[in-house]
Write a protein that holds these residues in place. Structure first.
Motif, short mmCIF file in Angstrom:
data_model
loop_
_atom_site.label_atom_id
_atom_site.label_comp_id
_atom_site.label_asym_id
_atom_site.label_seq_id
_atom_site.Cartn_x
_atom_site.Cartn_y
_atom_site.Cartn_z
N ALA A 68 0.82 -1.22 0.00
CA ALA A 68 0.00 0.00 0.00
C ALA A 68 0.86 1.26 0.00
O ALA A 68 0.55 2.23 -0.73
CB ALA A 68 -0.95 -0.02 1.20
N PRO A 69 1.97 1.32 0.77
CA PRO A 69 2.81 2.53 0.71
C PRO A 69 3.41 2.78 -0.67
O PRO A 69 3.53 3.94 -1.10
CB PRO A 69 3.90 2.24 1.75
CG PRO A 69 3.28 1.28 2.70
CD PRO A 69 2.39 0.41 1.86
N LEU A 70 3.78 1.73 -1.39
CA LEU A 70 4.33 1.91 -2.73
C LEU A 70 3.27 2.48 -3.67
O LEU A 70 3.51 3.44 -4.41
CB LEU A 70 4.86 0.59 -3.28
CG LEU A 70 5.32 0.64 -4.75
CD1 LEU A 70 6.45 1.65 -4.94
CD2 LEU A 70 5.76 -0.75 -5.22
N ARG A 71 2.08 1.89 -3.64
CA ARG A 71 1.02 2.40 -4.52
C ARG A 71 0.63 3.83 -4.16
O ARG A 71 0.31 4.63 -5.04
CB ARG A 71 -0.19 1.46 -4.48
CG ARG A 71 0.05 0.17 -5.26
CD ARG A 71 -1.14 -0.77 -5.25
NE ARG A 71 -1.20 -1.53 -4.01
CZ ARG A 71 -2.13 -1.41 -3.09
NH1 ARG A 71 -3.12 -0.53 -3.26
NH2 ARG A 71 -2.11 -2.16 -2.00
N GLN A 72 0.69 4.16 -2.88
CA GLN A 72 0.41 5.53 -2.48
C GLN A 72 1.48 6.48 -3.01
O GLN A 72 1.18 7.59 -3.47
CB GLN A 72 0.34 5.63 -0.96
CG GLN A 72 -0.09 7.01 -0.45
CD GLN A 72 -1.50 7.37 -0.86
OE1 GLN A 72 -2.45 6.65 -0.58
NE2 GLN A 72 -1.66 8.50 -1.57
N ALA A 73 2.74 6.04 -2.97
CA ALA A 73 3.83 6.87 -3.50
C ALA A 73 3.65 7.10 -5.00
O ALA A 73 3.93 8.19 -5.51
CB ALA A 73 5.17 6.21 -3.21
N LEU A 85 -3.70 15.37 -10.48
CA LEU A 85 -4.42 14.22 -11.01
C LEU A 85 -4.76 13.24 -9.88
O LEU A 85 -3.90 12.85 -9.09
CB LEU A 85 -3.56 13.52 -12.06
CG LEU A 85 -4.16 12.29 -12.75
CD1 LEU A 85 -5.33 12.69 -13.63
CD2 LEU A 85 -3.10 11.57 -13.58
N ALA A 86 -6.02 12.82 -9.81
CA ALA A 86 -6.47 11.92 -8.76
C ALA A 86 -6.54 10.49 -9.29
O ALA A 86 -7.37 10.18 -10.15
CB ALA A 86 -7.85 12.36 -8.25
N VAL A 87 -5.65 9.63 -8.78
CA VAL A 87 -5.63 8.21 -9.15
C VAL A 87 -5.70 7.40 -7.86
O VAL A 87 -4.85 7.56 -6.97
CB VAL A 87 -4.35 7.85 -9.94
CG1 VAL A 87 -4.39 6.40 -10.38
CG2 VAL A 87 -4.20 8.77 -11.15
N ASP A 88 -6.70 6.55 -7.73
CA ASP A 88 -6.94 5.79 -6.52
C ASP A 88 -5.89 4.68 -6.38
O ASP A 88 -5.85 3.76 -7.20
CB ASP A 88 -8.34 5.17 -6.56
CG ASP A 88 -8.70 4.43 -5.28
OD1 ASP A 88 -7.85 4.33 -4.38
OD2 ASP A 88 -9.85 3.93 -5.20
N PRO A 89 -5.03 4.74 -5.35
CA PRO A 89 -3.99 3.71 -5.22
C PRO A 89 -4.53 2.32 -4.91
O PRO A 89 -3.84 1.32 -5.11
CB PRO A 89 -3.12 4.23 -4.06
CG PRO A 89 -4.03 5.13 -3.28
CD PRO A 89 -4.95 5.75 -4.29
N ALA A 90 -5.76 2.24 -4.44
CA ALA A 90 -6.35 0.94 -4.10
C ALA A 90 -6.90 0.20 -5.31
O ALA A 90 -6.86 -1.03 -5.35
CB ALA A 90 -7.45 1.12 -3.06
N THR A 91 -7.39 0.95 -6.30
CA THR A 91 -8.09 0.30 -7.41
C THR A 91 -7.58 0.67 -8.80
O THR A 91 -7.93 0.01 -9.78
CB THR A 91 -9.59 0.66 -7.38
OG1 THR A 91 -9.75 2.09 -7.55
CG2 THR A 91 -10.23 0.22 -6.07
N GLN A 92 -6.76 1.71 -8.90
CA GLN A 92 -6.38 2.22 -10.22
C GLN A 92 -4.87 2.19 -10.49
O GLN A 92 -4.43 2.71 -11.51
CB GLN A 92 -6.90 3.65 -10.40
CG GLN A 92 -8.42 3.75 -10.44
CD GLN A 92 -8.91 5.16 -10.62
OE1 GLN A 92 -8.43 6.10 -9.98
NE2 GLN A 92 -9.88 5.34 -11.51
N ILE A 93 -4.10 1.55 -9.62
CA ILE A 93 -2.64 1.49 -9.79
C ILE A 93 -2.16 0.07 -9.51
O ILE A 93 -2.65 -0.58 -8.58
CB ILE A 93 -1.92 2.48 -8.86
CG1 ILE A 93 -2.17 3.92 -9.30
CG2 ILE A 93 -0.41 2.22 -8.83
CD1 ILE A 93 -1.47 4.96 -8.46
N LEU A 94 -1.19 -0.39 -10.30
CA LEU A 94 -0.61 -1.72 -10.11
C LEU A 94 0.88 -1.67 -10.44
O LEU A 94 1.26 -1.28 -11.55
CB LEU A 94 -1.32 -2.72 -11.02
CG LEU A 94 -1.00 -4.21 -10.84
CD1 LEU A 94 -1.39 -4.66 -9.43
CD2 LEU A 94 -1.76 -5.02 -11.88
N PRO A 95 1.75 -2.03 -9.50
CA PRO A 95 3.19 -2.09 -9.80
C PRO A 95 3.48 -3.19 -10.82
O PRO A 95 2.83 -4.24 -10.82
CB PRO A 95 3.83 -2.42 -8.44
CG PRO A 95 2.79 -2.12 -7.42
CD PRO A 95 1.48 -2.36 -8.09
#
Length: 402
Positions: A68-73, A85-95
């Motif tokens: 979660a900290p990585l996706r938040q970063a 720009l608003a991108v939801d780290p829980a649902t819209q980002i994937l390392p």
């Protein structure tokens, strides 16, 4: 064996190796390669420190979703970089383990090869992973024409309606490889309208976004969508990487962001594919995405280098400063009668400089190869080495035209 493997074409660097196999470089000069776009500036110390401080992570299996900290970063970086720009780290980002593997894997997730004529549209010239990803997903490719008068920007309006009707995925590269062209808002608006009409997914390859030469940073795909009111990023996935931004191509680290429904399916695919990012790499990536000073320093090095090299080459070739990226996309002089391969082979033989023929980066489509008669030069070495390579190219061309 998978019969689709037989559809793959040799990679440009294998073709370059074969082209140069019978060339004896002039021993009076040391080799300078402008052929491969591999960052060669120093890796920032903060990334090395984060790696060495996180070795305990090797004792754990990583989760495919990433921490979660990585996706938040990553989300915080996008907000800073793209004007809130608003991108939801829980649902819209994937390392992901670099944008290259993600580009390939995304096509396997998106393409439904059971549909007749399933098509992937690629820019031309292009990054060959697009083609390979499409073919191994069971799709056919269609190469969108590019316009030299607009720095080889893609003419999306030139794609026939019959092609769009079968298109499932479009690869966008902005800033472009090899041309450095950046898509403007009007181009994005057209592509979004076509996506809404025909239902295809847009994969926006943005791995060169942090190396640019204008005051204004290149427009990103998600940024364009947000400016046009498309806050759910429908049918849009942006892919980015630390390789060029932070000089860590060996780290194999990036992320994808966009449409939550596509991210959900992509996460499922990657869970089975075993594509989780190492916890050690995650820690180093978090440090990299959280720091901008090393990126600004890196950009300054490229600006200095291009300012020194471009005028030298422009005195003998049709070449100009790109919008972004670390390539020069140059037309060879008329004396070579349009043969970019002959130019590359003779330059190696006489002056021991490697450049990549532009025709290797494109396909014959709509009656011509848009890379023919051009070369790509990757200005990735230190400034002095790139300047020396440019001076040799100038001497080489003078020897041919005078």
């Amino acid at each position: 064996m998978n019969p689709l493997l037989s559809r793959l074409q040799p990679y440009p660097f294998e073709r370059l190796r074969q082209l140069h196999a019978n060339v004896t470089p002039n021993p009076a000069y040391k080799l300078i390669s402008l052929g491969i776009g591999e960052p060669r500036h120093a890796t920032p110390q903060l990334i090395k420190d984060a790696l060495s401080a996180s070795l305990a992570g090797l004792a754990s299996y990583p989760g495919t979703l990433g921490s979660a900290p990585l996706r938040q970063a990553m989300s915080d970086w996008m907000a800073r970089r793209y004007g809130g720009l608003a991108v939801d780290p829980a649902t819209q980002i994937l390392p992901v383990n670099g944008s290259r593997e993600a580009l390939f894997a995304l096509a396997q997730t998106v393409i439904d090869a059971s549909q007749p004529g399933a098509t992937v549209v690629c820019p031309n010239p292009f990054y060959q992973i697009y083609e390979g990803a499409a073919l191994l997903a069971g799709a056919q490719t269609w190469f969108a024409p590019s316009d030299p008068a607009r720095n080889f920007a893609v003419d999306w309006a030139g794609v026939p309606e019959a092609v769009w009707a079968k298109t499932q995925l479009v690869f966008v590269c902005s800033p472009g490889n090899p041309t450095g062209a950046v898509m403007g808002l009007a181009e994005w608006e057209l592509l979004f309208r076509l996506s809404d009409q025909y239902g295809f997914v847009i994969a926006s390859d943005e791995c060169y976004s942090e190396i640019y030469f204008r005051d204004e940073a290149p427009l990103g795909g998600l940024q364009a969508a947000s400016q046009l009111g498309r806050h759910d990023f429908k049918n849009l996935i942006a892919l980015t990487s630390l390789s060029k931004r932070s000089n860590v191509p060996g780290l194999r680290s990036g992320f994808v962001a966009g449409d939550a429904a596509i991210i959900k399916s992509f996460l499922l695919y990657r869970t089975y594919h075993g594509s989780a990012m190492s916890p050690v790499v995650q820690a180093a990536s978090l440090a990299a995405w959280s720091d901008e000073q090393h990126v600004e320093d890196n950009r300054a090095l490229y600006r200095e280098k291009f300012a020194a090299v471009t005028p030298l080459l422009a005195s003998v070739m049709d070449v100009a400063l790109p919008d972004a990226g670390f390539y020069l996309w140059a037309a060879i002089p008329p004396a070579f009668k349009g043969s970019d391969t002959a130019f590359s082979a003779e330059l190696l033989g006489f002056y021991n400089v490697v450049v990549l023929p532009g025709s290797y980066l494109a396909r014959d489509a709509q009656g011509h190869n848009p890379g023919a008669g051009r070369i790509r030069m990757a200005l990735v070495a230190e400034t002095a080495e790139c300047v020396e390579a440019a001076q040799r190219i100038v001497q080489f061309i003078h020897s041919k035209v005078h």
